[in-house]
Scaffold this active site. Structure first.
Site: not given
Length: 247
Positions: A14, A16, A64, A67, A142, A144, A200
């Protein structure tokens, strides 16, 4: 090898909160977006303004997840039902997509203004995995992810990327469904038992467990080690470099 079970041939990371210190950026963006929305709604309805909790609400509803799923889940927790809208909705539209686009706008502004920092221990671990011949992919909800990897200067450490753009294109369900991790394993030519997942977020750990992966490593950045284990982590560390010291 590197604290992983024998037979592990690849790693699915992962982004972020595992590789980069962008979880706080996302947390702050969610709070700014939701608080603005809730404050306006309070003025319109006369109901009390109860702000977004950057710990409890973030962990439970948005961390996680894609959006739109995060937006939908948090609003549902407040009993708020908005129209879905469309992907091209303006960031000020009172729709699921509109609010999600506003959150994304805030994240991009913060990334471009403040930059992105990678966790030093994670970079050490990924380099060790590369040097040991393990395959490596980033699996992130994401859209991004590419921008973040480039901004952090670690894009070249990974062979492939499964992110929000790929998930939308290929109709992959978001975490806690295992679809994106399974796609990452396929992209590396691996069966799930031969791959380790590093996460995480509680939703991400649950996705790794649901996918039948050989090992799910929970990365505890927020003091939720017990919850990570309950959601399916085989081992929990506070930093990926901790795994380098394991036999």
């Amino acid at each position: 090898m590197l604290g992983l079970p024998n037979g592990t041939r690849g790693c699915l990371f992962d982004l972020d909160g595992v590789l980069t210190k962008t979880a706080k950026v996302h947390d702050a963006a969610w709070k700014e977006m939701f608080d603005d929305f809730l404050r306006d709604r309070s003025r319109q309805t006369g109901q009390p303004f109860v702000p977004f909790d950057p710990v409890k609400d973030y962990d439970e509803y948005v961390d996680g997840k894609p959006r739109e799923d995060g937006t939908r889940a948090f609003l549902a927790s407040r009993g708020i039902d908005l129209p879905e809208g469309g992907e091209d909705d303006r960031p000020d539209a009172q729709t699921i997509h509109g609010l999600s686009n506003r959150k994304n706008q805030i994240v991009l502004q913060r990334i471009h203004t403040d930059g992105v920092e990678a966790y030093e221990g994670s970079v050490r671990y990924v380099r060790a995995a590369r040097d040991a011949g393990l395959r490596r992919a980033v699996v992130s909800s994401s859209a991004n992810a590419h921008d973040v990897l480039v901004a952090a200067g670690i894009e070249d450490l990974f062979e492939t990327r499964i992110d929000g753009v790929v998930a939308e294109r290929d109709h992959l369900r978001g975490k806690p469904a295992p679809d994106t991790f399974l796609a990452g394993a396929r992209a590396l030519g691996l069966e799930p038992p031969a791959a380790a997942v590093f996460e995480d977020a509680l939703a991400g750990v649950a996705a790794g467990r649901a996918g039948g992966f050989g090992c799910v490593v929970g990365v505890d950045r927020a003091g939720q080690a017990d919850e990570l284990r309950k959601h399916g982590a085989d081992v929990v560390v506070t930093d990926l470099a901790d795994l380098l010291d394991r036999p």
